[in-house]
Design a protein around this motif. Sequence first.
Motif, PDB file in Angstrom:
ATOM      1  N   ASN A  58       0.867  -1.292   0.085  1.00  0.00           N
ATOM      2  CA  ASN A  58      -0.012  -0.041   0.078  1.00  0.00           C
ATOM      3  C   ASN A  58       0.616   1.302   0.248  1.00  0.00           C
ATOM      4  O   ASN A  58       0.655   2.224  -0.844  1.00  0.00           O
ATOM      5  CB  ASN A  58      -1.137  -0.149   1.196  1.00  0.00           C
ATOM      6  CG  ASN A  58      -1.945  -1.112   1.089  1.00  0.00           C
ATOM      7  OD1 ASN A  58      -2.270  -1.561   0.111  1.00  0.00           O
ATOM      8  ND2 ASN A  58      -2.453  -1.624   2.394  1.00  0.00           N
ATOM      9  N   ARG A  75       2.419   1.714  -3.443  1.00  0.00           N
ATOM     10  CA  ARG A  75       1.434   2.179  -4.297  1.00  0.00           C
ATOM     11  C   ARG A  75       1.278   3.838  -4.195  1.00  0.00           C
ATOM     12  O   ARG A  75       1.169   4.831  -5.176  1.00  0.00           O
ATOM     13  CB  ARG A  75       0.044   1.467  -4.186  1.00  0.00           C
ATOM     14  CG  ARG A  75       0.081   0.161  -4.544  1.00  0.00           C
ATOM     15  CD  ARG A  75      -1.355  -0.549  -4.855  1.00  0.00           C
ATOM     16  NE  ARG A  75      -1.189  -1.910  -5.118  1.00  0.00           N
ATOM     17  CZ  ARG A  75      -1.359  -3.091  -4.111  1.00  0.00           C
ATOM     18  NH1 ARG A  75      -1.639  -2.496  -2.982  1.00  0.00           N
ATOM     19  NH2 ARG A  75      -1.045  -4.252  -4.506  1.00  0.00           N
ATOM     20  N   GLU A  77       4.122   5.661  -5.347  1.00  0.00           N
ATOM     21  CA  GLU A  77       4.088   5.640  -7.018  1.00  0.00           C
ATOM     22  C   GLU A  77       3.084   6.662  -7.433  1.00  0.00           C
ATOM     23  O   GLU A  77       3.575   7.525  -8.262  1.00  0.00           O
ATOM     24  CB  GLU A  77       3.922   4.398  -7.452  1.00  0.00           C
ATOM     25  CG  GLU A  77       5.035   3.517  -7.202  1.00  0.00           C
ATOM     26  CD  GLU A  77       4.602   2.000  -7.659  1.00  0.00           C
ATOM     27  OE1 GLU A  77       3.632   1.679  -8.220  1.00  0.00           O
ATOM     28  OE2 GLU A  77       5.596   1.192  -7.547  1.00  0.00           O
ATOM     29  N   ASN A  78       2.104   6.746  -6.623  1.00  0.00           N
ATOM     30  CA  ASN A  78       0.829   7.653  -7.293  1.00  0.00           C
ATOM     31  C   ASN A  78       1.585   9.127  -6.758  1.00  0.00           C
ATOM     32  O   ASN A  78       1.320  10.107  -7.515  1.00  0.00           O
ATOM     33  CB  ASN A  78      -0.298   7.176  -6.219  1.00  0.00           C
ATOM     34  CG  ASN A  78      -0.951   6.075  -6.677  1.00  0.00           C
ATOM     35  OD1 ASN A  78      -0.988   5.749  -7.624  1.00  0.00           O
ATOM     36  ND2 ASN A  78      -1.767   5.450  -5.763  1.00  0.00           N
ATOM     37  N   SER A 116      10.385   4.561  -2.777  1.00  0.00           N
ATOM     38  CA  SER A 116       9.715   3.261  -3.496  1.00  0.00           C
ATOM     39  C   SER A 116      10.461   2.197  -3.450  1.00  0.00           C
ATOM     40  O   SER A 116      10.258   0.952  -3.376  1.00  0.00           O
ATOM     41  CB  SER A 116       9.198   3.883  -4.602  1.00  0.00           C
ATOM     42  OG  SER A 116       8.423   2.495  -5.481  1.00  0.00           O
TER      43      SER A 116
END
Length: 336
Positions: A142, A145, A148-149, A210
């Motif tokens: 999570n 993600r 990355e977002n 990340s």
Amino acid sequence: MTHLPHHIKSGRCQKEGPEMSQGDGALGTYEKWDSTETMELEKREQGRAPKGALAIPSIPASSLERAIMLLYILLALTIVIFMALTIVNIQRVSAMWEVLEEARMRSENSHTTAWHNLSEVQHTLDKQLSGELQAIHSQFLNVSREVENMGWKVTQCKAECGKELSNRLQALEEKDVLEPVQRQLAEMKQEQSRTSALLDTVLEEARNLSGILCTRCPDGWQQFAKTCYFFSSSTKSWQAAKEFCATFDAHMPIVNTEQENKFLANHIMENRVFWLGLSDMHKEGDWQWVNGNSLSLSFWNSGEPNNVGDHGEDCATIFPNGRWNDVSCSNAEAWI
């Protein structure tokens, strides 16, 4: 020859004197003679005995039988007492053996129970640890993600904001404005540069975060220290293996630590060798990695590199024991 007393002659007793009474008569004379004869016979018997012999008193037969009977009784009592003591000792030994056997059984039961309890505890801990690891892995996914977002949003914002700001600056420059406005434009350009640099820094940090939080390797790849490794089952030359790795946006292995070298060796099957991203084809003896860095840490086998053969040996391989060897780059070997 034994001499009779002087008053015994020819088998008759002679009176000793007038003191003998008439009542003695013939009977008294014969009694005296018998007594004297008995004494005389005893003396004869003693005279016949050999010199130095001892007289042994005779023992009655009844006394001897009683003594033998008493000895038998004592022997029987001794045997009975010995058998009783033996039985008592055997019973004691049997009792002690039973106690020891019970103690051994209790010890074995306690060991079995302890191992069973330990196995249950280990099984429970494994289940709990597995659940916790899955939860942590989900949280990392999570977070990855979200990072990355965030990086995508920062990139999009940088592109859109930078484009809009550039358009405004270009529109202002095209107008004939006064000097104060030009100064403002210069300040706005500096602010744009600072903002762009800040966005670049944030984006780079997001990418690094990340990579730290979540390294997901493709199927069939092995992970070690946030890096993914693929061990081939086919063979290629060194140059073909290098080009194949480039098609996956990867490169042949560069060994920086002893732990990484052990990791590679542990995944090599017996009686096989794998290419390393190391060669001296550009200059003999100057070994360099595929990223251009010079060799600083090495694990060459004894006597290697030796560059034997007509065409030399300019490419490095790794054995299952973690040692390196130089071979001809045209050899067909497995690669990493």
